[in-house]
Scaffold this active site. Structure first.
Site, PDB file in Angstrom:
ATOM      1  N   GLY A  83       1.933   4.968   3.704  1.00  0.00           N
ATOM      2  CA  GLY A  83       2.799   4.046   2.971  1.00  0.00           C
ATOM      3  C   GLY A  83       3.715   4.777   2.023  1.00  0.00           C
TER       4      GLY A  83
ATOM      5  N   GLY B 160       0.807  -1.216   0.000  1.00  0.00           N
ATOM      6  CA  GLY B 160       0.000   0.000   0.000  1.00  0.00           C
ATOM      7  C   GLY B 160       0.836   1.260   0.000  1.00  0.00           C
TER       8      GLY B 160
ATOM      9  CE1 TYR C 224      -9.182  -0.512   9.983  1.00  0.00           C
ATOM     10  CE2 TYR C 224      -9.771   0.535  12.066  1.00  0.00           C
ATOM     11  CZ  TYR C 224      -8.889   0.383  10.998  1.00  0.00           C
ATOM     12  OH  TYR C 224      -7.717   1.113  10.968  1.00  0.00           O
TER      13      TYR C 224
ATOM     14  CG  ASN D 165      -1.125   3.217  -4.004  1.00  0.00           C
ATOM     15  OD1 ASN D 165      -1.145   2.308  -3.182  1.00  0.00           O
ATOM     16  ND2 ASN D 165      -2.233   3.779  -4.464  1.00  0.00           N
ATOM     17  CB  THR D 166      -2.306   6.468  -1.273  1.00  0.00           C
ATOM     18  OG1 THR D 166      -3.004   7.632  -0.844  1.00  0.00           O
ATOM     19  CG2 THR D 166      -2.878   5.263  -0.550  1.00  0.00           C
ATOM     20  N   GLY D 167      -0.966   7.817   1.143  1.00  0.00           N
ATOM     21  CA  GLY D 167      -0.960   7.936   2.601  1.00  0.00           C
ATOM     22  C   GLY D 167       0.371   7.670   3.260  1.00  0.00           C
TER      23      GLY D 167
END
Length: 315
Positions: A50, A44, A198, A46-48
């Site tokens: 990460g 992950g 979650y 590619n964003t945030g």
């Protein structure tokens, strides 16, 4: 009226309290540790958090493998990581944690093409999404957040061991404190509450970390779980309108993705953690987790169930 009260209670517990936690305990952290010659896999990325973890570790000289589901988005993120870090040794590879076939293909590629994996960061995740199932029939949140990373770690572990000293980092959440592991209905098929599902998946991250650390004693590989904080990320997209309204109001007090990445980076590089394993961290320091997260019996049963559901043997 009852629904409104329940909603308000959820907002206070799930949204406001973590913000207070952030305001009281956030601490800046920095380190000049280099990672030249090391290989890092970040799911992950590619964003945030990460992506900003990738930028930081690339600046330290590491070879970065950005494991991402959406290759179109990852190509843009890859360019940003390279330009921001000045490190050309950064690559993107497709990994869909909601599909064990994709996980196996990714792991086979890594095991074939890479000489080492020194740091595995299990960062990707989904949060409070509507009920859905992975390609293999797992409830989406337990499937992606736990099962997918469980299988990935298993498939890469021999290479990681050969790369020792090495680290495995599982991004969890303080939401684990409201979670329980339902071993009889791990896929929430009898009833589904997206918040409970979650929290269950985030609790599973910590229990997995504890069990993994015990199995890796003496191997030169250590494992850590962490809470990144309340971060401004795309994970908010599945919140309903009232919940998004609350998050918007507290947005000025949340962490940026750069701040949210700091505890992951800390667990990846801090020299003082070389002799630590199996612990839980928040704000770049050891933190207390729930009693449920310390239950080694449940951890063992979850381990066995995960192996059975994934059809793997992991001694």
């Amino acid at each position: 009226m009852i629904y409104s009260l329940r909603l308000l209670t959820y907002h206070v517990i799930f949204c406001v309290l973590p913000v207070i936690h952030h305001l009281n305990y956030f601490r800046p952290w920095s380190s000049d540790v280099r990672l030249d010659g090391k290989t890092v896999i970040i799911t992950g990325a590619n964003t945030g958090i990460g992506k900003f973890t990738a930028i930081d570790l690339a600046k330290r000289g590491a070879r970065i493998i950005m494991a991402c589901r959406d290759m179109e988005k990852s190509n843009g993120a890859l360019k940003e990581v390279v330009e921001s870090s000045g490190n050309q040794n950064v690559f993107a590879s497709r990994l869909d944690l909601a599909d064990t076939k994709s996980i196996r293909e990714f792991a086979e590629k890594v095991n074939t093409e890479e000489k080492q994996v020194n740091i595995l960061i299990n960062n990707a995740g989904v949060m409070v999404c509507p009920y859905g199932k992975t390609a293999d029939g797992f409830e989406m949140q337990i499937g992606v957040n736990h099962m997918g990373h469980f299988l990935l770690t298993h498939l890469l572990l021999d290479l990681i061991k050969r790369s020792m000293p090495a680290r495995i980092i599982n991004v969890s959440s303080m939401a684990h404190q409201w979670g329980t592991i339902d071993l009889e209905d791990i896929n929430s098929e009898k009833s589904y509450d997206k918040k409970k599902a979650y929290s269950q998946s985030k609790l599973a991250n910590i229990l997995f970390t504890r069990s993994l650390a015990k199995r890796l004693e003496g191997s030169g590989v250590t494992a850590y779980a962490l809470h990144p904080g309340v971060v401004q990320t795309e994970l908010w997209r599945h919140l309903n309108k009232p919940q998004q309204a609350v998050m918007w109001m507290v947005r000025p007090f949340t962490k940026t993705s750069v701040q949210g990445a700091q505890t992951t980076i800390y667990c990846a590089v801090a020299p003082e953690l070389e002799t630590e394993s199996g612990k839980y961290y928040s704000d770049c320091a050891p933190a207390n987790c729930s009693q449920a997260a310390l239950d080694d019996d449940v951890a063992q049963r979850l381990w066995e169930l995960s192996c059975k559901m994934l059809n793997i043997k992991w001694e």
